[in-house]
Structures are given as structure tokens and as C-alpha cells.
Write an enzyme that holds these catalytic residues in place. Structure first.
Site, PDB file in Angstrom:
ATOM      1  N   ASP A 195       1.385  -1.004   0.319  1.00 42.33           N
ATOM      2  CA  ASP A 195       0.241   0.106   0.464  1.00 42.33           C
ATOM      3  C   ASP A 195       0.620   1.227   0.079  1.00 42.33           C
ATOM      4  O   ASP A 195       2.346   0.543   0.251  1.00 42.33           O
ATOM      5  CB  ASP A 195      -0.763  -0.337   1.286  1.00 42.33           C
ATOM      6  N   ASP A 209      -7.634  -8.261   0.305  1.00 39.42           N
ATOM      7  CA  ASP A 209      -7.023  -8.401   1.620  1.00 39.42           C
ATOM      8  C   ASP A 209      -7.329  -8.455   2.742  1.00 39.42           C
ATOM      9  O   ASP A 209      -8.608  -7.002   2.789  1.00 39.42           O
ATOM     10  CB  ASP A 209      -5.754  -7.327   1.192  1.00 39.42           C
ATOM     11  N   CYS A 217      -5.856 -28.180  11.102  1.00 40.52           N
ATOM     12  CA  CYS A 217      -6.932 -28.710  11.777  1.00 40.52           C
ATOM     13  C   CYS A 217      -6.249 -30.851  11.806  1.00 40.52           C
ATOM     14  O   CYS A 217      -6.645 -31.326  11.985  1.00 40.52           O
ATOM     15  CB  CYS A 217      -7.418 -28.646  10.833  1.00 40.52           C
ATOM     16  N   CYS A 256     -11.176 -28.924   6.676  1.00 39.29           N
ATOM     17  CA  CYS A 256      -9.795 -28.060   6.515  1.00 39.29           C
ATOM     18  C   CYS A 256      -8.523 -29.435   6.760  1.00 39.29           C
ATOM     19  O   CYS A 256      -8.498 -29.545   7.000  1.00 39.29           O
ATOM     20  CB  CYS A 256      -9.756 -27.193   7.897  1.00 39.29           C
ATOM     21  N   ASP A 291      -2.406   8.510  -1.334  1.00 40.02           N
ATOM     22  CA  ASP A 291      -4.404   8.425  -1.451  1.00 40.02           C
ATOM     23  C   ASP A 291      -4.650   9.130  -0.235  1.00 40.02           C
ATOM     24  O   ASP A 291      -4.110   9.150   0.659  1.00 40.02           O
ATOM     25  CB  ASP A 291      -5.464   7.094  -2.419  1.00 40.02           C
ATOM     26  N   HIS A 326      -4.850 -21.606  10.413  1.00 43.26           N
ATOM     27  CA  HIS A 326      -6.078 -22.046   9.985  1.00 43.26           C
ATOM     28  C   HIS A 326      -6.556 -21.162   8.990  1.00 43.26           C
ATOM     29  O   HIS A 326      -6.910 -21.803   8.257  1.00 43.26           O
ATOM     30  CB  HIS A 326      -6.106 -22.666  11.219  1.00 43.26           C
ATOM     31  N   CYS A 374      -5.595 -28.490   6.116  1.00 40.75           N
ATOM     32  CA  CYS A 374      -4.109 -26.761   7.174  1.00 40.75           C
ATOM     33  C   CYS A 374      -4.075 -28.025   8.147  1.00 40.75           C
ATOM     34  O   CYS A 374      -4.138 -28.917   9.156  1.00 40.75           O
ATOM     35  CB  CYS A 374      -4.968 -26.058   7.622  1.00 40.75           C
ATOM     36  N   GLY A 381       0.984   3.446   1.762  1.00 45.14           N
ATOM     37  CA  GLY A 381       1.550   4.345   3.765  1.00 45.14           C
ATOM     38  C   GLY A 381       0.394   5.528   3.959  1.00 45.14           C
ATOM     39  O   GLY A 381       0.328   5.455   4.840  1.00 45.14           O
ATOM     40  N   GLY A 424     -10.724   2.910   0.497  1.00 40.66           N
ATOM     41  CA  GLY A 424     -11.762   3.899   1.504  1.00 40.66           C
ATOM     42  C   GLY A 424     -13.546   2.436   1.958  1.00 40.66           C
ATOM     43  O   GLY A 424     -14.194   3.684   2.445  1.00 40.66           O
TER      44      GLY A 424
END
Ligand code: ZN
Length: 386
Positions: A98, A277, A320, A315, A152, A346, A317, A100, A227
Site C-alpha cells: 500500500d 486483502d 486441523c 480443513c 491517496d 488455519h 491445514c 502508506g 475507502g
């Protein structure tokens, strides 16, 4: 003046009903299947999860890092001297940074915004710094970011119409300055780095649309919608995406910044979003909130004290596959650091699995059915939070 594309995007399937599509995003550090969720690695680490696990076991191919934090510590020039952020943190995949700006507005107590940029006080040591549209490009190029963001202004919610107008105008002006500076710089670089402008406009439909139209003139490799998730009601965030997105070029990736909850991911994708994200999977993990197929699981609840089952039986992972709810609850109650790692692994797996399912549903033409099923699960399963 436009320049050769620094990241390229191919659309591989389109949903016949919604605006969703699958695609391949090619960066200087590999190919990313979209729509994609990018785990957040604020300080050049996705908190608690080693890079090799993130890449090899969880299959993440792009993460987000925060310019503000890395600029303050260890400093972008230090990272440049150490071969850039990828080498510094030993991450083989792609990195989006990003600008900042968001952290300046949310973390720094003293700040002054002018048309030139923003002056702010470090939340670490109180030193004064300045970010300009040009300097944040330079910082992100020093980091070696595959996808950088323009500076921005991300206004809080709500703001007055008057403020939103001034702020949106400034964001567009900053985007133009940033892009001009970036195009100068990128010509001299042998490596590939894209720069995405950010659609702002608070929750004012016409400001969002004007902003999107003006940014499209910059002919960027991709566009972000910012935003969002600043405290507005959720239908409003979706509406802002819905009315900005059709104005953005269909053949470029679109990134909705800072979203969302597991059940929101498909909703954004259905509105033409390719990248997202959010700190939620890792932040919630550290707070003991685990996302499962059956809804949220709050590990501290006493009902898990002797529960020998995994967090989520479906799951794959390592948390799990290996550990029981009872053991994880014990780690959480004892404040053991292994809990943060396992819970984060997880939750990231859960998010990335959702994205794999969404991509598959788009390819099969069944995204509307997927969204319908997803909405009923989430509505039925919020009870564990109380
Ligand atoms: Zn799991």
C-alpha cells in the site's frame, strides 16, 4: 504517456450472471490465479506464519506489506541495500504494497494534509516525516514491490459532502503526480513494478464515479477501490464497488482494499473484484476466533475444553490435521505463542480455500448457486460469537 504493462492480466472464465471472472495475473514474481485473497504481512511478516509454510503448504502467491511500517522500520533504503523486500523476507511470491497513506491517517496522531502530501509524526519515536505522491512511489520501488499503490486520502466514515469533494479531488491530483513520477522512474528499471490508482469518493455515488472516470485516463495496469471497511454499513460498501467497477477497464485487475469477512469475499467477486486483502484472518486468529465451514468458532468457550475433534474436520491445514480443539484451547488459555501460529495457519487456509471454491464456481458457471449456499451458512452460524 502510457508505458509497457508491468503486470499483465488474462481473463480465463467469466460468470454468465454476475460480473465475476477468473484470471491469471502475471507479475515479476510469478503467476497469480484470481480472484485472489492476499494475506496481510504488515511488517514483512504475515504474523505468526513462516514464509515457507505460507507459500508451500497454504499456497499463497501474493501477500500485502505496509509501506508506512517498513518506511519507519527498518527503512526502505535499508531494505533496498539488502536486495529488496522479497530477498529481505525470503518470500518467493509476489508482493503488493500500500502507499502508506491509510496508516498515516489511522496511526499517526499528528498529521497535516496539504495538496503536496501529508506530514506526519511517527507513532514509534515521534519524528516528523512527509509522504508525497512522488516519495511513496520511490519508497515502494525501493522495496521492490510488484504492485505499488498511489498515495491517496482515505477519509473516515461519515464525512461531509464538502470534505469528500476536496479529498477526492486531492486523491485524483495525487494519482496523476504519482503516475507521472512512476513512469519516469520505471523506464530506468530492469525489473517490473506496477502502480495502481485508487478510487475514493467516500459514500457519494457521483464522487466515486467521477473519480473512477478520471483515474481511467491514467491507463494504469490495474485499479483499486479504497475507502471501504471504514465503518460504513456493509450494503453501502458493496454498492460503492457496484457503481465504480463498471467504469474501470474490464481487462485490468480490480482490487478492493481491506475487505472482507469470509462471506463477503464472494460478494465482492460477484461485483467484478479480482483482488482483496484483510487483516481479519490473522487478527481474529490471534484473538481466538477461528473461521470454519460451520461458522465462527470461539476457541476459549468451555465446551471445547475436552473436545478431541479438529477445528474444522473438512480443513486440510496442518493445525486441523494435527491438533485437537482441546489442545488449541489450552494453548490459547495459557497464552502460548504456538496458538497464534496454528490459528493463523488455519484461518488463512480457510480464506484461500474459499477463494479456490469461488474460482472453481466461476469456471463451472455456478457462482450464483455458490453465493446462495454461502449466505445461508453464514446466517445460520453466527451464534458462536455471542
Ligand atoms: Zn484448519
Amino acid at each position: 504517456m502510457s508505458s509497457p504493462r508491468q503486470v499483465t492480466f488474462e481473463i480465463t472464465a467469466e460468470c454468465p450472471v454476475t460480473r465475476a471472472r477468473t484470471g491469471l495475473l502475471h507479475t515479476g514474481h510469478g503467476v497469480i490465479e484470481t480472484p485472489v485473497f492476499m494475506p496481510v504481512g504488515t511488517q514483512a511478516t504475515v504474523k505468526g506464519v513462516p514464509q515457507d509454510h505460507l507459500y508451500d503448504q497454504l499456497g499463497a502467491r501474493i501477500i500485502l506489506a505496509n509501506t508506512y511500517h517498513l518506511f519507519l522500520r527498518p527503512g526502505h533504503e535499508a531494505i533496498r541495500r539488502m536486495g529488496g523486500l522479497h530477498r529481505f523476507m525470503s518470500w518467493p511470491g509476489s508482493i503488493l504494497t500500500d502507499s502508506g497513506g491509510f496508516q498515516v491517517f489511522s496511526l499517526s496522531e499528528l498529521r497535516k494534509i496539504t495538496d503536496e502530501g501529508v506530514r506526519f509524526q511517527s507513532h514509534l519515536d515521534g519524528d516528523m516525516h512527509q509522504f508525497t505522491p512522488e516519495s511513496t512511489v520511490d519508497v515502494q520501488l525501493a522495496l521492490g514491490s510488484d504492485i505499488a499503490m498511489v498515495l491517496d486520502e482515505c477519509p473516515p466514515y461519515p464525512v461531509t459532502r464538502e470534505y469528500a469533494e476536496v479529498s477526492t479531488r486531492r486523491t485524483v491530483a495525487w494519482a496523476r503526480s504519482a503516475m507521472a513520477h512512476y513512469r519516469e522512474k520505471i523506464r530506468a528499471l530492469p525489473t517490473r513494478h506496477a502502480l495502481f490508482p485508487i478510487v475514493q469518493g467516500s459514500m457519494y455515488a457521483d464522487l466515486r464515479q467521477d473519480c473512477a472516470r478520471e483515474l481511467v485516463d491514467l491507463d494504469a495496469d490495474g485499479y483499486a477501490i479504497g475507502g471501504l471497511s471504514v465503518g460504513e454499513p456493509r450494503p453501502m460498501s458493496l454498492e460503492m464497488v457496484e457503481l465504480s467497477e463498471p467504469l474501470l477497464p474490464r481487462d485490468r485487475p480490480r482490487y478492493a482494499m481491506g475487505v472482507g469477512m469470509p462471506d463477503e469475499l464472494g460478494e465482492y467477486v460477484a461485483r467484478g473484484i479480482d483482488m482483496m486483502d484483510c487483516v481479519l484472518p490473522t487478527r481474529n486468529a490471534r484473538n481466538g476466533c477461528l473461521f470454519t465451514r460451520a461458522g465462527k468458532l470461539i476457541i476459549k468457550h468451555s465446551r471445547y475444553k475436552e473436545d478431541q475433534g479438529p477445528i474444522d474436520p473438512t480443513c486440510p491445514c496442518s493445525a486441523c490435521r494435527t491438533y485437537s480443539r482441546a489442545y488449541l484451547r489450552h494453548l490459547f488459555q495459557a497464552n502460548e505463542i504456538l496458538f497464534a501460529t496454528l490459528a493463523s495457519i488455519h484461518n488463512i487456509q480457510h480464506y484461500l480455500d474459499i477463494m479456490r471454491e469461488i474460482r472453481q464456481a466461476i469456471r463451472l458457471g455456478s457462482l450464483p448457486e455458490y453465493l446462495h449456499a454461502r449466505r445461508s451458512i453464514e446466517n445460520a452460524a453466527d451464534s458462536d460469537l455471542e
